[in-house]
Write a protein that holds these residues in place. Structure first.
Motif, mmCIF file in Angstrom:
data_model
loop_
_atom_site.group_PDB
_atom_site.id
_atom_site.type_symbol
_atom_site.label_atom_id
_atom_site.label_comp_id
_atom_site.label_asym_id
_atom_site.label_seq_id
_atom_site.Cartn_x
_atom_site.Cartn_y
_atom_site.Cartn_z
ATOM 1 N N TYR A 170 -22.870 17.536 -11.865
ATOM 2 C CA TYR A 170 -22.274 17.457 -13.200
ATOM 3 C C TYR A 170 -20.770 17.197 -13.088
ATOM 4 N N ARG A 171 -20.154 17.903 -12.188
ATOM 5 C CA ARG A 171 -18.715 17.764 -11.971
ATOM 6 C C ARG A 171 -18.341 16.333 -11.577
ATOM 7 N N MET A 172 -19.179 15.709 -10.745
ATOM 8 C CA MET A 172 -18.871 14.366 -10.249
ATOM 9 C C MET A 172 -18.990 13.288 -11.320
ATOM 10 N N LEU A 173 -19.606 13.620 -12.445
ATOM 11 C CA LEU A 173 -19.728 12.642 -13.525
ATOM 12 C C LEU A 173 -18.380 12.242 -14.102
ATOM 13 N N PHE A 174 -17.452 13.184 -14.147
ATOM 14 C CA PHE A 174 -16.273 13.026 -14.981
ATOM 15 C C PHE A 174 -15.057 12.500 -14.214
ATOM 16 N N ILE A 175 -14.476 11.459 -14.756
ATOM 17 C CA ILE A 175 -13.167 10.996 -14.301
ATOM 18 C C ILE A 175 -12.121 11.879 -14.994
ATOM 19 N N GLY A 176 -11.197 12.433 -14.233
ATOM 20 C CA GLY A 176 -10.255 13.396 -14.808
ATOM 21 C C GLY A 176 -10.912 14.749 -15.028
ATOM 22 N N TRP A 177 -11.743 15.144 -14.052
ATOM 23 C CA TRP A 177 -12.481 16.407 -14.188
ATOM 24 C C TRP A 177 -11.554 17.597 -14.422
ATOM 25 N N GLU A 178 -10.462 17.680 -13.711
ATOM 26 C CA GLU A 178 -9.591 18.850 -13.802
ATOM 27 C C GLU A 178 -9.055 19.042 -15.216
ATOM 28 N N SER A 179 -8.580 17.963 -15.829
ATOM 29 C CA SER A 179 -8.039 18.060 -17.181
ATOM 30 C C SER A 179 -9.105 18.502 -18.175
ATOM 31 N N LEU A 180 -10.300 17.939 -18.051
ATOM 32 C CA LEU A 180 -11.405 18.322 -18.935
ATOM 33 C C LEU A 180 -11.808 19.773 -18.706
ATOM 34 N N ALA A 181 -11.911 20.194 -17.451
ATOM 35 C CA ALA A 181 -12.326 21.562 -17.143
ATOM 36 C C ALA A 181 -11.332 22.581 -17.689
ATOM 37 N N ILE A 182 -10.038 22.304 -17.570
ATOM 38 C CA ILE A 182 -9.016 23.219 -18.079
ATOM 39 C C ILE A 182 -9.089 23.299 -19.595
ATOM 40 N N SER A 183 -9.318 22.167 -20.255
ATOM 41 C CA SER A 183 -9.435 22.159 -21.714
ATOM 42 C C SER A 183 -10.622 22.993 -22.178
ATOM 43 N N LEU A 184 -11.777 22.803 -21.545
ATOM 44 C CA LEU A 184 -12.958 23.585 -21.908
ATOM 45 C C LEU A 184 -12.751 25.070 -21.613
ATOM 46 N N LEU A 185 -12.092 25.368 -20.512
ATOM 47 C CA LEU A 185 -11.845 26.758 -20.155
ATOM 48 C C LEU A 185 -10.912 27.420 -21.165
ATOM 49 N N GLY A 186 -9.929 26.667 -21.658
ATOM 50 C CA GLY A 186 -9.031 27.199 -22.682
ATOM 51 C C GLY A 186 -9.773 27.534 -23.961
ATOM 52 N N ASN A 187 -10.745 26.711 -24.330
ATOM 53 C CA ASN A 187 -11.575 26.992 -25.497
ATOM 54 C C ASN A 187 -12.463 28.209 -25.247
ATOM 55 N N PHE A 188 -13.026 28.285 -24.041
ATOM 56 C CA PHE A 188 -13.883 29.416 -23.694
ATOM 57 C C PHE A 188 -13.096 30.724 -23.747
ATOM 58 N N ARG A 189 -11.825 30.695 -23.359
ATOM 59 C CA ARG A 189 -10.992 31.901 -23.395
ATOM 60 C C ARG A 189 -10.916 32.464 -24.821
ATOM 61 N N THR A 190 -10.709 31.595 -25.821
ATOM 62 C CA THR A 190 -10.615 32.089 -27.196
ATOM 63 C C THR A 190 -11.957 32.638 -27.679
ATOM 64 N N LEU A 191 -13.061 32.004 -27.264
ATOM 65 C CA LEU A 191 -14.379 32.523 -27.632
ATOM 66 C C LEU A 191 -14.624 33.890 -26.998
ATOM 67 N N TYR A 192 -14.267 34.018 -25.740
ATOM 68 C CA TYR A 192 -14.396 35.297 -25.030
ATOM 69 C C TYR A 192 -13.598 36.393 -25.725
ATOM 70 N N THR A 193 -12.372 36.075 -26.114
ATOM 71 C CA THR A 193 -11.505 37.071 -26.734
ATOM 72 C C THR A 193 -12.113 37.609 -28.026
ATOM 73 N N ARG A 194 -12.781 36.743 -28.774
ATOM 74 C CA ARG A 194 -13.380 37.170 -30.039
ATOM 75 C C ARG A 194 -14.652 37.986 -29.849
ATOM 76 N N HIS A 195 -15.196 37.980 -28.635
ATOM 77 C CA HIS A 195 -16.422 38.733 -28.352
ATOM 78 C C HIS A 195 -16.252 39.549 -27.071
ATOM 79 N N ILE A 196 -15.065 40.070 -26.871
ATOM 80 C CA ILE A 196 -14.723 40.698 -25.597
ATOM 81 C C ILE A 196 -15.572 41.939 -25.326
ATOM 82 N N GLU A 197 -16.160 42.512 -26.387
ATOM 83 C CA GLU A 197 -17.005 43.691 -26.200
ATOM 84 C C GLU A 197 -18.390 43.348 -25.674
ATOM 85 N N ASP A 198 -18.753 42.070 -25.684
ATOM 86 C CA ASP A 198 -20.075 41.624 -25.241
ATOM 87 C C ASP A 198 -20.094 41.547 -23.712
ATOM 88 N N GLN A 199 -20.932 42.358 -23.072
ATOM 89 C CA GLN A 199 -20.981 42.425 -21.610
ATOM 90 C C GLN A 199 -21.437 41.112 -20.969
#
Length: 287
Positions: A170-199
């Motif tokens: 999956y990783r090898m599909l993307f040109i500019g993988w690092e930039s895309l991965a950081i962007s998705l991770l930044g979005n995931f961080r906000t989702l995590y924060t809103r549900h931080i009590e969920d184990q």
């Protein structure tokens, strides 16, 4: 989230933002760099820039139980040079809105019927429905052809963050993988924060930290993106270059599911290559 969890996350966020900002960029032109033991601003410098007392800022960064005004938060956002997404994240952590708690036992929610209806109308572009854990709940045939199959025995195999960091194909599909991965991770961080009590998040993040050095490093860097509409530039093994623009449609009833639609560039040949790929896969794209 509990108040203790919220204050701990606020503390972590403020510290990462303070340490990433250099004295020179912040306007301290004559700062003595040789006497600094760590990078970034000192707490007293942040307090001075924000127009608040040092004990007040120390209490915030140490996770103490204090209440702050919008004026103080605005001052901190300016002092730390926060982006619009980071400013919203700061306000959420300092003054979280009241909302119904999610059900932590609901691991595989059903896809929204309204989003499923829209998804069923889309044959000419790859599209899928994801939830607030970034799990893919439903997808069309073209999404499987472009991104690879989502049906898997791996319990995390349909999670977009897991696929990005833990699946080499999956990783090898993307040109500019690092930039895309950081962007998705930044979005995931906000989702995590809103549900931080969920184990589920705690277990998932621990597994990723163990399995991916990049994830571990970037997670500690605390990237924040309220949404991720980062384009997907794909080097597809059968179609070649696919330049896809990302569009998101949120289900307004649950507000926790999203239709992700990937629209090909009409000028660089991506649309034609995508149509050819669909035809070769036996996918009808007639209206």
């Amino acid at each position: 989230m509990s108040d203790d969890q919220r204050r701990s996350e606020l503390s972590r966020f403020l510290r990462t933002r303070r340490l990433r900002l250099s004295p020179q960029i912040a306007g301290f032109q004559h700062a003595n760099y040789s006497r600094r033991r760590t990078k970034g601003l000192r707490r007293e410098e942040v307090a001075a820039l924000a127009g608040i007392s040092l004990p007040w800022y120390n209490s915030l960064e140490q996770g103490r139980d204090i209440k702050v005004s919008d004026q103080v938060l605005d001052g901190l956002a300016r002092a730390l040079r926060l982006s619009a997404d980071e400013r919203r994240h700061l306000f959420f952590l300092a003054c979280p809105p009241h909302r119904p708690e999610s059900n932590p036992n609901d691991r595989h929610p059903a896809a929204s019927s309204s989003l499923l209806f829209v998804l069923d109308q889309m044959a000419t572009v790859p599209a899928y429905i994801s939830d607030d854990k970034m799990n893919v709940l439903a997808w069309n045939d073209l999404a499987s052809v472009v991104f690879g199959p989502f049906e898997t025995a791996d319990p995390y195999g349909r999670n977009l963050i897991w696929r990005m960091f833990m699946m080499p194909t999956y990783r090898m599909l993307f040109i500019g993988w690092e930039s895309l991965a950081i962007s998705l991770l930044g979005n995931f961080r906000t989702l995590y924060t809103r549900h931080i009590e969920d184990q589920w998040y705690q277990i998932f993040i621990a597994k990723l930290k163990e399995g991916s050095p990049e994830f571990a490093e970037w997670w500690d860097g605390y990237e924040v993106r309220c949404t991720s509409q980062h384009p997907r530039v794909i080097s597809h093994p059968r179609a070649g270059l696919l330049n896809l623009t990302t569009q998101l449609l949120r289900d307004e009833e649950s507000r926790q599911q999203y239709l992700n639609v990937f629209i090909p560039d009409s000028l660089d040949g991506s649309a034609e290559r995508l149509a050819t790929l669909a035809k070769e896969a036996g996918i009808s794209i007639s209206g």
